[in-house]
Design a protein around this motif. Sequence first.
Motif, PDB file in Angstrom:
ATOM      1  N   ALA C  85      37.824 -82.540  20.233  1.00  0.00           N
ATOM      2  CA  ALA C  85      37.420 -83.123  21.514  1.00  0.00           C
ATOM      3  C   ALA C  85      38.653 -83.790  22.105  1.00  0.00           C
ATOM      4  O   ALA C  85      39.421 -84.423  21.390  1.00  0.00           O
ATOM      5  CB  ALA C  85      36.312 -84.156  21.324  1.00  0.00           C
ATOM      6  N   ALA C  86      38.822 -83.611  23.408  1.00  0.00           N
ATOM      7  CA  ALA C  86      39.942 -84.221  24.124  1.00  0.00           C
ATOM      8  C   ALA C  86      41.275 -83.909  23.442  1.00  0.00           C
ATOM      9  O   ALA C  86      42.179 -84.733  23.388  1.00  0.00           O
ATOM     10  CB  ALA C  86      39.744 -85.737  24.231  1.00  0.00           C
ATOM     11  N   GLY C  87      41.378 -82.712  22.891  1.00  0.00           N
ATOM     12  CA  GLY C  87      42.640 -82.315  22.265  1.00  0.00           C
ATOM     13  C   GLY C  87      42.839 -82.865  20.869  1.00  0.00           C
ATOM     14  O   GLY C  87      43.861 -82.611  20.240  1.00  0.00           O
ATOM     15  N   LEU C  88      41.862 -83.619  20.370  1.00  0.00           N
ATOM     16  CA  LEU C  88      41.994 -84.236  19.042  1.00  0.00           C
ATOM     17  C   LEU C  88      41.139 -83.481  18.026  1.00  0.00           C
ATOM     18  O   LEU C  88      40.087 -82.941  18.378  1.00  0.00           O
ATOM     19  CB  LEU C  88      41.536 -85.698  19.097  1.00  0.00           C
ATOM     20  CG  LEU C  88      42.344 -86.611  20.020  1.00  0.00           C
ATOM     21  CD1 LEU C  88      41.538 -87.863  20.356  1.00  0.00           C
ATOM     22  CD2 LEU C  88      43.665 -86.997  19.368  1.00  0.00           C
TER      23      LEU C  88
END
Lengths: 478, 488, 96
Positions: C85-88
């Motif tokens: 999520a969100a690049g994480l």
Amino acid sequence: MIWETVIGLEIHAQLATRSKIFSGSATAYGAEPNTQANLVDLGYPGVLPVLNGEAVRMAIRFGVATGSKISRRSIFARKNYFYPDLPKGYQISQYERPVVEDGSLEIVLEDGTRKTIGITRAHLEEDAGKSLHEDFHGLSGIDLNRAGTPLLEIVSEPDMRSAREAIAYLKKIHTLVRYLEICDGNMQEGSFRCDANVSVRPVGQAGFGTRAEIKNVNSFRFVERAINYEVERQIDLLEGGGKVKQETRLYDADKGETRSMRSKEEANDYRYFPDPDLLPLVIDEATIEQVRATMPELPDEKAARLVRDHGLSEYDAGVLTASRELADYYETVVRGLGGQPKLAANWVMGDLAGALNKEALDIAQSRVSADALAGLLARIQDSTISGKIAKEVFEAMWSDGKGADEIIEAKGLRQITDTSAIESAIDDVMAKNPGQLADYRSGKDKLFGFFVGQVMKATGGKANPAQLNDLLKRKLSG
Amino acid sequence: MHTLTVSELAAGLRARKFSSIDLTLHFLGRIERLGPELNAFVTVTADRALADARAADETLARGEGGPLTGVPVAHKDIFCTDGIRTTCSSRMLSSFIAPYDATVVARWRAAGTVLLGKTNMDEFAMGSSNETSFFGPVRNPWDPKRVPGGSSGGSAAAVAACIAPAATGTDTGGSIRQPAALTNLTGIKPTYGRVSRYGMIAFASSLDQAGVLARSAEDAALLLEAMSGFDPNDSTSVDRPVPNYAAELNQPLKGLRVGIIREFFGAGLDPAVENCVRAAIAQLQQEGAVIRDVSLPSLPLSVPTYYVVAPAECSSNLSRFDGVRFGHRCEQPKDLLDLYKRSRGEGFGAEVKRRIMTGTYVLSAGYYDAYYLQAQKCRALIAADFARAFAEVDVVLSPTAPTAAFELGAKTSDPIAMYLNDIYSIAANLAGLPGISIPCGFVDEGGKDLPVGLQLVGPHFGEARLLAVSHQYQQHTDWHERIAPGYA
Amino acid sequence: MSLTRTQVEGIAHLARLEISEAQMPVYVDSLSRIIDFVEQLAAADTAGIEPMAHPLADQVQRLRPDAVSETDQRERFQQNAPSVAAGLYLVPKVIE
């Protein structure tokens, strides 16, 4: 009982390479999460590490600067443990044979005493990523941009006996790595971090007490507070009949205390072994000589030179060489002035430092350049303005960004050195204040200051102070 | 068409006897028909194969390309293939799409080969029978009740059954040579560092080396040359020119000094296998080779040494499979520890878990010196024995494996019995030496002919010599030309 | 048995492997046999022998020039990730 504190520091300095230690990913701070993590950094199946030569040269620079032994053959090992910010399940580090060993550094305490702190070793390793704990509905988010950033871990001997000594040592290393241009020293961004091993023992006892390792201290101030807190905690514990547990503790800056780290409570067995993906790092004499030949002047050498050649006090020289940028600034001012090191030093450490502090700026962000400051000081030197007026000019330079001469001209601040002009101003003041004049002449010497003030007021502060003093004395005495 | 060797296929392509598309369709057809009973492939890449073939035909039509242009091949599923599922025959990676090509894959691709698919193997290359695969065991074309050897069992079965002309393998303790021996193939493991390990999913990094399974030494020479050479992405890759192996195949056997390893002809060696190997030695002698008895007294340490070093490295190499960035992740982990333990517990099979635990134990505090360090010292003793031998002889010779192919399930309950299959092949990995297995006869087991292999090991970077000796032997024998009944 | 059940449980924990109750005795048995088997190394005379970590003794580590060679491929690399999520990459809460 009287207790003695024993402190050893482990400093992690991120090396200022462009790319990571084992991959071609960028190391720049602040990128979007996981946009600077390539297959090697992510620990993808099948990928392999290849060592960044610049990281090795930086380690050698540090070794040379601290009089350490540079290992001709050092080994990379794997430190095995599971953690989400450690993609491969092991950290590549140096264990049995580090690249740098057995050096030392001299610190100067506030009372001027000097002390040598031993550097056990400095080794190359890779940094881990970061775990972010907010906003994911009870989950943690992992950003691996930092994973694989080169670190130099600098391990001291347990030679420090107080938080102050520890801070002096930490600052010295901080200064040194920036002089060497191997680390930007930015503690907020985590590129310079420190773990402190703290123990106490009764004075006179030869053996060390059980130590606690304090992690996560990211400013000089916090390091000092964390150590002092921990020392008190341990003494209280021991005096209350308790025992210090060997453990890892986290410094909580908000509460100003250290607490046991739950995640590290379990005894770790890191199963170090030589990394079979990397071969022995061999450093030959020629490489070391090449590094030696390109070493910058180090802070101690620079300070000694400023004392010797500039006639500065050791204290001033120490302050001015605390960072390479500050020293460069100061030396540029002196060069611009063509001498006058004490005048330059006073201004750099005085008005300039004050202005920077007020806005929390670095020397590199100064609104007044070294050349501009030299321009201002030159006007003091040639008596165009007084030191007092110079402060006013400096403030204008700081806020408007204009040069000293321009401001002096525009504001008409040029000093009055014409004797007749000053004399006529004095005459005027004497005529307007007959009562004070009579009092002065009847013995009230203190009124001299009143007359100086009045004349200065009348001349807009521009009268040459020395001339004014002489003339006024003569006139007042009749 | 399918019984032709790679060199013959290359010649046919150049002479326009058939196109690469013809060949590719033919082999894809065989894979479809014969693949399932052998379970040799994990993934068949038909679309990719046809695209590769079309491109190869265009290259050939322009009069361009090299000796491998248009030749269909298979890769062991341990090599990462860009955009194609790469499983290592593990549940852990059963839906993993590699985002890059291994160097070996890229080099064979650059040489113009056509990718038929990814072959089955022991899970993470840990096994000697190809029975530890998540996708089920591979069967030996010479007898489907028997194993093809491992861990490159799918590659071996595919080439032996002529459903692929040649395939890659990897060899950590014999995983190319032993299956080659058990399926009547020529299998070469080059010197450590000769072929890049980049993109080859690591089992034991200081032992793993890629190589070739083919039907002749000549084919092996062509294919090995195409995958060899320095790779800046692998720190252990050696920067040293690659010889033209094919051009050196005709070195004569006359005067060649062959050392017969005394320690590898003792207890545990099946007498029927020994007879085949002894006959091959006599043949070499007849062709002018000088046969000498050599003793390498530390070789009996090689299996226990290997079973410390290899698990130790594997325990660390496989830590990256943690259910976070790729690979199997358990359902509904209740916390981080649960995520790790269940993802790994479910994702890895029994043998992989056994080796990870063995490795974890031998590296752990208090045991490191007794096991890992001692094993590294024994490794040095073994390497020194070889160095001494190579001062006297050009190559050393032994059986490749103590027996011919055994039945499925025969050794799965006894790890030590399974480990001893590699008793003759492991030492070359420990010393980083090149080794080759070539067919040297057959034994009769329950009415079936089962192939036997002999192993030659040479000094570091002695691949050209090993291939030349093998090629010369193959000029005087036809064992290698025999194809399993039903697959010709 | 050279290894106890407790030891094997400890190893499995260190290696982060869940072993079922039913399988545990099988591992205790097979790991014990493996350790007994490799125990024979202790008898080898290795006095004065330098441990060998690498098969090619004369090779040394090559150094890479300090150059950025990578571009952002996050999206591609995260296609294999089980949870992002969100690049994480998402994991159960990390407790420090």
